[in-house]
Design a protein around this motif. Sequence first.
Motif, mmCIF file in Angstrom:
data_model
loop_
_atom_site.group_PDB
_atom_site.id
_atom_site.type_symbol
_atom_site.label_atom_id
_atom_site.label_comp_id
_atom_site.label_asym_id
_atom_site.label_seq_id
_atom_site.Cartn_x
_atom_site.Cartn_y
_atom_site.Cartn_z
ATOM 1 N N VAL A 97 1.089 -1.280 0.525
ATOM 2 C CA VAL A 97 -0.288 -0.349 -0.412
ATOM 3 C C VAL A 97 0.742 0.815 0.074
ATOM 4 N N PHE A 98 0.445 1.952 -0.571
ATOM 5 C CA PHE A 98 1.402 3.311 -1.182
ATOM 6 C C PHE A 98 0.716 4.870 -1.848
ATOM 7 N N ARG A 99 1.313 5.803 -1.473
ATOM 8 C CA ARG A 99 0.703 6.576 -2.105
ATOM 9 C C ARG A 99 2.420 7.887 -2.815
ATOM 10 N N ALA A 100 1.803 8.581 -3.415
ATOM 11 C CA ALA A 100 2.989 9.525 -4.174
ATOM 12 C C ALA A 100 2.664 10.278 -2.694
ATOM 13 N N THR A 101 4.019 11.342 -2.779
ATOM 14 C CA THR A 101 3.838 13.184 -2.210
ATOM 15 C C THR A 101 2.777 13.288 -3.837
ATOM 16 N N ALA A 102 2.333 14.792 -3.048
ATOM 17 C CA ALA A 102 1.248 15.879 -4.093
ATOM 18 C C ALA A 102 2.691 17.336 -3.939
ATOM 19 N N PRO A 103 2.516 17.697 -4.342
ATOM 20 C CA PRO A 103 3.246 19.598 -4.410
ATOM 21 C C PRO A 103 2.384 20.084 -3.681
ATOM 22 N N PRO A 104 2.888 21.104 -3.354
ATOM 23 C CA PRO A 104 2.455 22.043 -2.028
ATOM 24 C C PRO A 104 1.124 22.827 -2.010
ATOM 25 N N GLY A 105 -0.042 22.110 -1.467
ATOM 26 C CA GLY A 105 -1.010 23.216 -2.166
ATOM 27 C C GLY A 105 -2.249 22.303 -2.288
ATOM 28 N N VAL A 106 -1.826 21.113 -2.991
ATOM 29 C CA VAL A 106 -2.535 20.625 -3.603
ATOM 30 C C VAL A 106 -2.707 18.776 -2.682
ATOM 31 N N ASP A 107 -4.445 18.618 -3.306
ATOM 32 C CA ASP A 107 -5.217 17.769 -2.181
ATOM 33 C C ASP A 107 -4.308 16.311 -2.527
ATOM 34 N N ILE A 108 -3.241 15.184 -1.347
ATOM 35 C CA ILE A 108 -2.700 14.526 -1.705
ATOM 36 C C ILE A 108 -3.965 13.181 -2.459
ATOM 37 N N ASN A 109 -5.168 13.289 -1.340
ATOM 38 C CA ASN A 109 -6.344 12.680 -2.290
ATOM 39 C C ASN A 109 -6.404 11.988 -2.886
ATOM 40 N N ASN A 110 -7.147 13.519 -3.636
ATOM 41 C CA ASN A 110 -7.325 13.829 -5.575
ATOM 42 C C ASN A 110 -5.693 13.258 -6.041
ATOM 43 N N PHE A 111 -4.480 13.588 -6.022
ATOM 44 C CA PHE A 111 -3.507 13.944 -6.386
ATOM 45 C C PHE A 111 -3.367 12.360 -7.349
ATOM 46 N N ASN A 112 -3.821 11.436 -6.283
ATOM 47 C CA ASN A 112 -3.877 10.114 -5.918
ATOM 48 C C ASN A 112 -4.434 9.570 -6.556
ATOM 49 N N GLN A 113 -5.490 9.846 -6.239
ATOM 50 C CA GLN A 113 -7.060 9.748 -7.197
ATOM 51 C C GLN A 113 -6.883 9.997 -8.593
ATOM 52 N N GLN A 114 -6.266 11.193 -9.127
ATOM 53 C CA GLN A 114 -5.574 10.822 -10.444
ATOM 54 C C GLN A 114 -5.197 10.237 -10.721
ATOM 55 N N LEU A 115 -3.363 9.780 -9.868
ATOM 56 C CA LEU A 115 -2.855 9.113 -10.438
ATOM 57 C C LEU A 115 -2.727 7.308 -11.062
ATOM 58 N N LEU A 116 -4.070 7.432 -10.010
ATOM 59 C CA LEU A 116 -5.300 5.997 -10.359
ATOM 60 C C LEU A 116 -5.617 5.915 -11.769
ATOM 61 N N ASN A 117 -6.058 6.617 -12.087
ATOM 62 C CA ASN A 117 -6.987 6.706 -13.183
ATOM 63 C C ASN A 117 -6.304 6.949 -13.994
ATOM 64 N N ASP A 118 -5.208 7.321 -14.667
ATOM 65 C CA ASP A 118 -3.962 7.821 -15.093
ATOM 66 C C ASP A 118 -2.997 6.072 -15.267
#
Length: 498
Positions: free
Chosen positions: A421-442
């Motif tokens: 289980v893992f998740r990517a760090t997100a850019p400053p100011g970006v919601d980490i949950n949304n960032f990883n949801q988009q990463l999975l979708n991609d």
Amino acid sequence: MAGANHNLRQRLADLKAKTSVLEVQEVDRDAMTKKTVQLINAYDDNVTKLTYGPIKMLDKGSLETRDDISENPVDFDSVMQDLNDRLVRAGVIPGHPMFLGFIPSGHGTYPAALGGFLPAAFTTYSVVHLESPAAVQMENRLIKWVADLFGYPAGHAGNISSGGSLATLTALAVARDSRELKAADFHRCVVYCSEFTHYAVQKGLRAVGMREAIMKKPPVDKAFKMTAAALERQINDDKKAGLLPFLVVATVGTTLTGSVDPVNDIADVCDRHQLWLHVDAAYGGFFALCDEVKQLFSGVERSDSIVVNPHKGLFLPSGVGVLVVKDGKKLQECCFSEQTSSVFKGMQFFSADHLSPCELSFELTRSFRGAQMWLPLKMFGVGVFRAALEEKLLLARYFYGKLKETGEFELPLEPELSVVVFRATAPPGVDINNFNQQLLNDLVSDGKIFMTPAELYGQFYLRVCVLCFRTHIEHIELCLSLIREKRGHLWGSFKSNA
């Protein structure tokens, strides 16, 4: 009268002629087999060479146009092409080496597939010892092998079911009956499990008439494991409240995180409170073949029942699960019917020396599932499966280590089995949950890899499960490359839009 008989015989002759196509002739069987083998070989070649990814979707309209069943026959080649399109070119392919979502299952080796085909061709009926003693004895030997693997003593019994759900349902029924619970008390009965226990338990309780039973989920620790201390506190509180604790479900390899509950400690609690201990090892069970994780199975031999899925850890086609109950008489008492149908009066169906599947299961009609398990185990030997499972353990650790080295990912726990289980760090100011949801979708939309998410206490994570026998180091390297590539592109797109 003679004319009527003549007409009847002529009608029967006409029907015989019309239905004679059901007895496929040898030359046609050879042609069908040749075509089938060609399709299988093409599938294997495309999968191993990564010609296509683990997800394929046909246009919905093209499927619907071929769905009609009609009075008229269709030639074999057309039917097989249609079947090939549906089975290979549409949907997910669990046997693909880049299928890393859910718990990969049903990715049968070729001998396992033959183990399903041959009994179907031979019409083997493995329900009662009278009709197929060799088949029944083969399945009983397989169950004994599983029981021995987990340290169950003599006197156990089990069955080979359609999978973990039916096996779990049966175990719950045995636990219910062994505790002599009455329907009037079901609303006070308590089942204990963690929040990561498979939902087959809840479905099974409903199926055995215990919808009103209470499910309690004591807190887990930082590694997402049930703790014996929290469990016992909950049991004591429930007893004081007038409830009836009766069952604990411990998991060896949870679906979401791969965590292994401390079965030995939980068994101590069950012994003190005289509760039935059921172990769900559907995913993780066959890792018991590997010495380096053997300690995770400490205490499993003390459980009252266990479920393990060969269609996961032994790479069989879907539809092969095993239940073993330590006290085999309790399983038999739960499933056996004392009243024999009048159709079978006077026939000696059962053997005192060899219990039949219909005595140990709710199924009265079933396929001969044992052949799918027996054939590959005999052909390859247990050592090959031990090596394959060891490889999956090491691949998961390798994947975890490589992600950790980058410093670009959060990893909430080290893998005990083959789930990471893992998740990517997100850019400053970006919601980490949304960032990883988009990463999975991609990642998934690209079609080269299939992964599924894990939500832990409202936080979104990605998840990889390594269990397909075709998945090797080169596929994990490709997975790592794709993840870092997609993460980099996504990071850049957020920064450019800032």
